[in-house]
Design an enzyme around this catalytic site. Sequence first.
Site, mmCIF file in Angstrom:
data_model
loop_
_atom_site.group_PDB
_atom_site.id
_atom_site.type_symbol
_atom_site.label_atom_id
_atom_site.label_comp_id
_atom_site.label_asym_id
_atom_site.label_seq_id
_atom_site.Cartn_x
_atom_site.Cartn_y
_atom_site.Cartn_z
ATOM 1 C CG ASP A 44 -1.543 -1.320 1.534
ATOM 2 O OD1 ASP A 44 -2.192 -1.878 0.288
ATOM 3 O OD2 ASP A 44 -1.495 -2.093 2.550
ATOM 4 C CG HIS B 90 -1.706 -1.205 -8.097
ATOM 5 N ND1 HIS B 90 -0.974 -1.522 -8.871
ATOM 6 C CD2 HIS B 90 -1.271 -1.511 -6.705
ATOM 7 C CE1 HIS B 90 0.252 -2.079 -8.216
ATOM 8 N NE2 HIS B 90 0.271 -2.295 -7.010
HETATM 9 P P1 IMP Z 1 -2.510 -12.744 1.384
HETATM 10 O O1 IMP Z 1 -1.809 -12.299 0.329
HETATM 11 O O2 IMP Z 1 -4.316 -12.404 1.202
HETATM 12 O O3 IMP Z 1 -2.282 -14.319 1.762
HETATM 13 O O4 IMP Z 1 -2.204 -12.027 2.706
HETATM 14 C C1 IMP Z 1 -1.243 -12.472 3.592
HETATM 15 C C2 IMP Z 1 -0.544 -11.137 4.195
HETATM 16 O O5 IMP Z 1 -0.388 -10.206 3.308
HETATM 17 C C3 IMP Z 1 -1.800 -10.396 4.962
HETATM 18 O O6 IMP Z 1 -1.108 -9.792 6.078
HETATM 19 C C4 IMP Z 1 -2.461 -9.486 4.099
HETATM 20 O O7 IMP Z 1 -2.986 -8.334 4.790
HETATM 21 C C5 IMP Z 1 -1.229 -9.045 3.459
HETATM 22 N N1 IMP Z 1 -1.220 -8.547 1.974
HETATM 23 C C6 IMP Z 1 -1.371 -9.244 0.911
HETATM 24 N N2 IMP Z 1 -1.480 -8.256 -0.125
HETATM 25 C C7 IMP Z 1 -1.196 -6.869 0.546
HETATM 26 C C8 IMP Z 1 -1.139 -5.760 -0.128
HETATM 27 O O8 IMP Z 1 -1.420 -5.524 -1.237
HETATM 28 N N3 IMP Z 1 -1.028 -4.889 0.741
HETATM 29 C C9 IMP Z 1 -0.946 -4.963 2.008
HETATM 30 N N4 IMP Z 1 -1.114 -6.023 2.791
HETATM 31 C C10 IMP Z 1 -1.198 -6.954 2.031
#
Ligand code: IMP
Length: 455
Positions: free
Chosen positions: A30, A58
């Site tokens: 982010d 995005h």
């Molecule tokens: P997952 O990618 O859904 O398996 O989530 C794994 C971890 O990565 C969690 O803590 C999510 O909040 C974080 N996460 C995944 N993609 C993003 C992103 O684009 N921005 C911020 N956190 C992310």
Amino acid sequence: MRRAQIKNRRATNNRDEALHTAVVGLQWGDEGKGKIVDLLTADHDVIVRYNGGANAGHTMVVGDQRYAVHLIPAGILYPDKVCVIGNGVVVDPQKLIEEIEALRGRGVEVGDNLRVSDRAHVVMPYHKEHDAALENVLSKAVSGSEKSVDLSIGTTRRGIGPAYADKVQRSTAIRMGELLDGERLRAKLRVICAIRQRELEALGVQAAPLNADALASQHAAIGRRLAGHITDTVYLLHDYLEQDRRILFEGANACLLDIDHGTYPYVTSSNCSTLGIPAGTGVPGTHIHRVLGIMKAYSTRVGAGPFPTEQVNAIGDRIRERGHEYGTTTGRPRRCGWLDLVAVRYSAMVCGATGLACMLLDVLSGIDELKICTQYRLPDGSVTDRFIPDAVRLGEVQPIYTTLPGWSEEIDEATDRTALPANARRYLERIEQIVGIPVEIVSVGPERTQTLLEV
Ligand code: IMP
């Protein structure tokens, strides 16, 4: 690093051969990568996603229009550019269709300009169910027992982990190219669904049985709709390299969420650092000479996991409200805190960043004193300036801060870096000194125009 060394690094960035650029987040996601990709797209011909899936989000603001994309590279807003979803991405094809339709509905051209790797893996509906069910089981395991720990990750529940797990497992995985062969898909899904059914039941999911044939028909139809986009993107990208077309590699998520180099296990399931580019696109790293590391002027994190500079107080709340720190994908409030340069310097090292983009500097206006974390104190009292990419050990460190004076002026109308208040310039210079690479871009607001470029 001294100022002179910074200048040398800058000179290297301007080498003629720096045709191709990578944009990567240096914190926990982010950071505002979408805005920078959108900005740099003008100078590139091809924009490539190499990792992650619909967990990323995005946002781009053009005039009064706000565009949010999760799978399609942010460069899609330029009709003359090619956007590629590389083999390292996990694609929720239903979401991809929805994104294409939503963009078309707003007059954005999506045709031959969107190419999807036939080797990208498919996120199936049962992956999302599995993701959510596992998170529920893991978070509930704590209740009633003092010894148990909450092992949930706080995922986005978009099926990212289970889809990548299938990719590594191999026989139960489905790649985008397989959506084009309905018969084989049906046969394969009959086997896979039988296995998945048992797994979901073991996780306590009571839903109706998975219907392999219905799923196969639905995905064969999806395959027909996406057929014009699905191709061998490895040869495609190498053809573009041969033609000297400039490629922009767009990282999703961020370095500290990298499966190998992030704060494991509180990470996502892909190589989000630039190290994911070769594997996730088939383009060797030797082609990339410019790596722009994107960082916010402070830190945020979504989901669980250690965050040494987190501020659960009025400062954290202020940053969240001024920075609109709520997830693009899930709407969750983001955890907010001071800038952690131990973390940023580590990510810049792992990603080979040649320059920085410092985003959301305007959010810090009006705070009297700003803190920057430059070292960690370990439980034994010793001090380190090295990041610790292990969740348990990182959770035990105390941040050591340098305090800098803030600035009271609003800066969202500044048009170049020299127009910033002296203390804002000092804040940026301190970042350059500690990370050892130049801040090439400063962002002071969501608009394309609110971007200060260092030339
Ligand atoms: P997952 O990618 O859904 O398996 O989530 C794994 C971890 O990565 C969690 O803590 C999510 O909040 C974080 N996460 C995944 N993609 C993003 C992103 O684009 N921005 C911020 N956190 C992310």
